[in-house]
Design an enzyme around this catalytic site. Structure first.
Site, PDB file in Angstrom:
ATOM      1  N   ARG A  47       0.907  -0.990   0.026  1.00  0.00           N
ATOM      2  CA  ARG A  47       0.134  -0.030  -0.011  1.00  0.00           C
ATOM      3  C   ARG A  47       0.894   1.205  -0.313  1.00  0.00           C
ATOM      4  O   ARG A  47       0.421   2.351  -0.617  1.00  0.00           O
ATOM      5  CB  ARG A  47      -0.981   0.018   1.240  1.00  0.00           C
ATOM      6  CG  ARG A  47      -1.821   1.338   1.054  1.00  0.00           C
ATOM      7  CD  ARG A  47      -2.762   1.059   2.173  1.00  0.00           C
ATOM      8  NE  ARG A  47      -2.751   0.480   3.370  1.00  0.00           N
ATOM      9  CZ  ARG A  47      -2.380   1.281   4.528  1.00  0.00           C
ATOM     10  NH1 ARG A  47      -1.906   2.217   4.352  1.00  0.00           N
ATOM     11  NH2 ARG A  47      -2.131   0.425   5.700  1.00  0.00           N
ATOM     12  N   TYR A 100     -16.273  15.081 -16.330  1.00  0.00           N
ATOM     13  CA  TYR A 100     -16.566  13.611 -16.006  1.00  0.00           C
ATOM     14  C   TYR A 100     -17.740  13.575 -14.817  1.00  0.00           C
ATOM     15  O   TYR A 100     -17.414  14.234 -13.697  1.00  0.00           O
ATOM     16  CB  TYR A 100     -15.439  12.816 -15.538  1.00  0.00           C
ATOM     17  CG  TYR A 100     -15.825  11.309 -15.256  1.00  0.00           C
ATOM     18  CD1 TYR A 100     -15.725  10.737 -16.466  1.00  0.00           C
ATOM     19  CD2 TYR A 100     -15.692  10.698 -14.061  1.00  0.00           C
ATOM     20  CE1 TYR A 100     -16.224   9.169 -16.383  1.00  0.00           C
ATOM     21  CE2 TYR A 100     -15.971   9.481 -13.915  1.00  0.00           C
ATOM     22  CZ  TYR A 100     -16.096   8.666 -14.935  1.00  0.00           C
ATOM     23  OH  TYR A 100     -16.216   7.551 -14.959  1.00  0.00           O
ATOM     24  N   ASP A 172      -7.433  17.568 -15.041  1.00  0.00           N
ATOM     25  CA  ASP A 172      -7.736  16.023 -15.664  1.00  0.00           C
ATOM     26  C   ASP A 172      -7.465  15.773 -16.878  1.00  0.00           C
ATOM     27  O   ASP A 172      -7.930  16.354 -18.028  1.00  0.00           O
ATOM     28  CB  ASP A 172      -9.471  15.797 -15.464  1.00  0.00           C
ATOM     29  CG  ASP A 172      -9.819  14.286 -15.933  1.00  0.00           C
ATOM     30  OD1 ASP A 172      -9.068  13.612 -16.603  1.00  0.00           O
ATOM     31  OD2 ASP A 172     -10.762  13.858 -15.485  1.00  0.00           O
ATOM     32  N   LYS A 197      -8.175   4.787 -19.398  1.00  0.00           N
ATOM     33  CA  LYS A 197      -8.577   5.047 -20.945  1.00  0.00           C
ATOM     34  C   LYS A 197      -7.538   4.814 -21.698  1.00  0.00           C
ATOM     35  O   LYS A 197      -6.725   4.243 -21.719  1.00  0.00           O
ATOM     36  CB  LYS A 197      -9.346   6.552 -20.554  1.00  0.00           C
ATOM     37  CG  LYS A 197     -10.394   6.807 -19.527  1.00  0.00           C
ATOM     38  CD  LYS A 197     -11.470   5.846 -19.745  1.00  0.00           C
ATOM     39  CE  LYS A 197     -12.319   6.088 -18.564  1.00  0.00           C
ATOM     40  NZ  LYS A 197     -12.739   7.206 -17.871  1.00  0.00           N
TER      41      LYS A 197
HETATM   42  C1  LIG Z   1     -13.034   7.798 -16.717  1.00  0.00           C
HETATM   43  C2  LIG Z   1     -12.695   8.998 -16.325  1.00  0.00           C
HETATM   44  C3  LIG Z   1     -12.384   9.367 -14.894  1.00  0.00           C
HETATM   45  C4  LIG Z   1     -12.689   8.370 -13.679  1.00  0.00           C
HETATM   46  O1  LIG Z   1     -11.908   7.175 -13.901  1.00  0.00           O
HETATM   47  P1  LIG Z   1     -12.090   5.795 -13.324  1.00  0.00           P
HETATM   48  O2  LIG Z   1     -10.852   5.235 -14.075  1.00  0.00           O
HETATM   49  O3  LIG Z   1     -13.283   5.237 -14.217  1.00  0.00           O
HETATM   50  O4  LIG Z   1     -12.166   5.600 -12.064  1.00  0.00           O
HETATM   51  C5  LIG Z   1     -12.071  10.502 -14.482  1.00  0.00           C
HETATM   52  N1  LIG Z   1     -11.913  11.607 -15.524  1.00  0.00           N
HETATM   53  C6  LIG Z   1     -12.232  11.436 -17.028  1.00  0.00           C
HETATM   54  C7  LIG Z   1     -12.102  12.375 -17.972  1.00  0.00           C
HETATM   55  C8  LIG Z   1     -12.658   9.952 -17.319  1.00  0.00           C
HETATM   56  O5  LIG Z   1     -12.759   9.738 -18.711  1.00  0.00           O
END
Ligand SMILES: *Cc1c(COP(=O)(O)O)cnc(C)c1O
Length: 382
Positions: A47, A100, A172, A197
């Site tokens: 962790r 998101y 982000d 992604k």
């Molecule tokens: C998918 C996504 C998230 C969240 O991520 P997870 O891996 O699903 O927890 C945050 N921001 C954006 C732009 C995303 O596409």
């Protein structure tokens, strides 16, 4: 992407080994004490740190031009680690209205219970950001291109505005990956990814990463991640390292496909509008050219028949998969108003430009002619 990432390699392994262990053996009691006091950088407990995860953290930190990478179990774990570490009771955050969905829902429904305030504005318009600042604003939180409107926010300008107001800028960067956009180089304090992604890219792992340039800020965020217990698993880290190796060629191919598809959609008589940063018709096409190193592979569009027509299309495509998520080798199609953004209030969606008819299309690396034929067949059914 291919050769990066630090790891000890006594046996000359060509790839990063998976250290599938929860804990690490100390040489003796004094060594254990030195690991805990920080005098020795030996591993203690997964962790807190693990060699496979460390290899991924150093790899992605390098790609973003940062010094610290903090891997998390998911993108949302990264979001909550940032909120928890950077905001206290009585603080205020300004965020892009089109973000998101869950990043907004968790702030408005849960962090609000602990006295954290937030305001959502169109961050593509700097006047709206300036008007939203309050004396207690500590964080400017931006997603660009925005999900799912594809609006583009000027990151250099946001960094300047945030710092003038004694606030931090968090970006982000999921929609771009460091291959297309490096916010730390434009002045952001922290950047994060849902590595679910583009970075992993194969729709088989959920994972997140926060990156900072400032070591002290990185240390603070790591401490929060460790104590919240939202660490990554070593196998997850191995999978993302494997995915990152092909990030460049995947993005090159998918964004080439995306431009062809965006042009096809824009010229189709049944399509009302298309938003893709690579189209001359995108309102911030010029900014995208400066800020991004390519236009990416996310497209939003609306059909003239609105949601009903969009449903016919979604139900009739066969190559594109009807599923949420994005940034993988396979093309995905989804309907944000009823899917990814369904928990965001109707008023907030309208204000953010997420219309009922908006369809989001994440372009993969398939043969572009197959994708266009697929869209043509779906559109013919309307
Ligand atoms: C998918 C996504 C998230 C969240 O991520 P997870 O891996 O699903 O927890 C945050 N921001 C954006 C732009 C995303 O596409």
């Amino acid at each position: 992407m291919i050769h990066g990432g630090e790891f000890d390699n006594p046996l000359g392994s060509a790839t990063v080994p998976i250290y599938q262990t929860s804990t690490f053996i100390f040489e003796n009691a004094d060594h254990g004490a030195r690991c805990f006091s920080g005098e020795d950088d030996g591993y203690i407990y997964t962790r807190i740190g693990n060699p496979t995860i460390h290899a991924l953290e150093t790899l992605v930190a390098d790609l973003e031009g940062g010094s610290e990478g903090i891997a998390t179990s998911s993108g949302m774990a990264a979001v909550n680690t940032l909120y928890m570490a950077l905001l206290s009771q009585g603080d205020h955050m300004i965020s892009s209205a089109a973000v998101y969905g869950p990043s907004r829902v968790v702030m408005e429904q849960h962090w609000a219970r602990f006295g954290v305030e937030s305001t959502y504005v169109n961050t593509a318009n700097p006047d709206e950001i300036l008007a939203a600042f309050k004396p207690n604003t500590r964080l400017l939180y931006v997603e660009t291109p925005a999900n799912p409107t594809m609006d583009i926010t000027d990151l250099q300008l946001c960094a300047k505005i945030a710092h003038e107001h004694n606030a931090l800028l968090v970006v982000d960067n999921t929609f771009c990956s460091p291959y297309l956009q490096r916010p730390l180089e434009l002045g952001a304090d922290a950047v994060f990814h849902s590595m679910t992604k583009f970075l992993n890219g194969h729709a088989d792992i959920v994972a997140g990463m926060i990156i900072t340039k400032d070591k002290a800020l990185g240390k603070k965020l790591r401490g929060m991640m460790v104590n919240m217990g939202c660490n990554m698993d070593p196998h997850q880290a191995y999978m993302v390292i494997r995915g990152v190796k092909t990030l460049g060629i995947r993005i090159e191919r998918s964004q080439q496909n995306a431009l062809t598809i965006a042009r096809f959609l824009e010229s189709h008589p049944k399509v009302a509008w298309v938003k893709y940063p690579g189209l001359e018709s995108h309102p911030q096409h010029e900014l995208a050219k400066i800020q991004m190193h390519g236009f990416g592979s996310m497209i939003s569009f609306e059909l003239k028949g609105g949601l009903d027509a969009g449903k016919v299309l979604m139900n009739n495509v066969k190559v594109a998969i009807l599923a949420v998520s994005l940034g993988g080798v396979e093309t995905l199609i989804q309907h944000p108003a009823s899917m990814t953004h369904s928990k965001v209030s109707h008023d907030a969606k309208v204000k953010a430009g997420i219309s009922d008819g908006l369809v989001r299309y994440s372009v993969g690396i398939e043969d572009v002619d197959d994708l266009i034929d697929d869209l043509k067949e779906g559109l013919d059914k309307i």
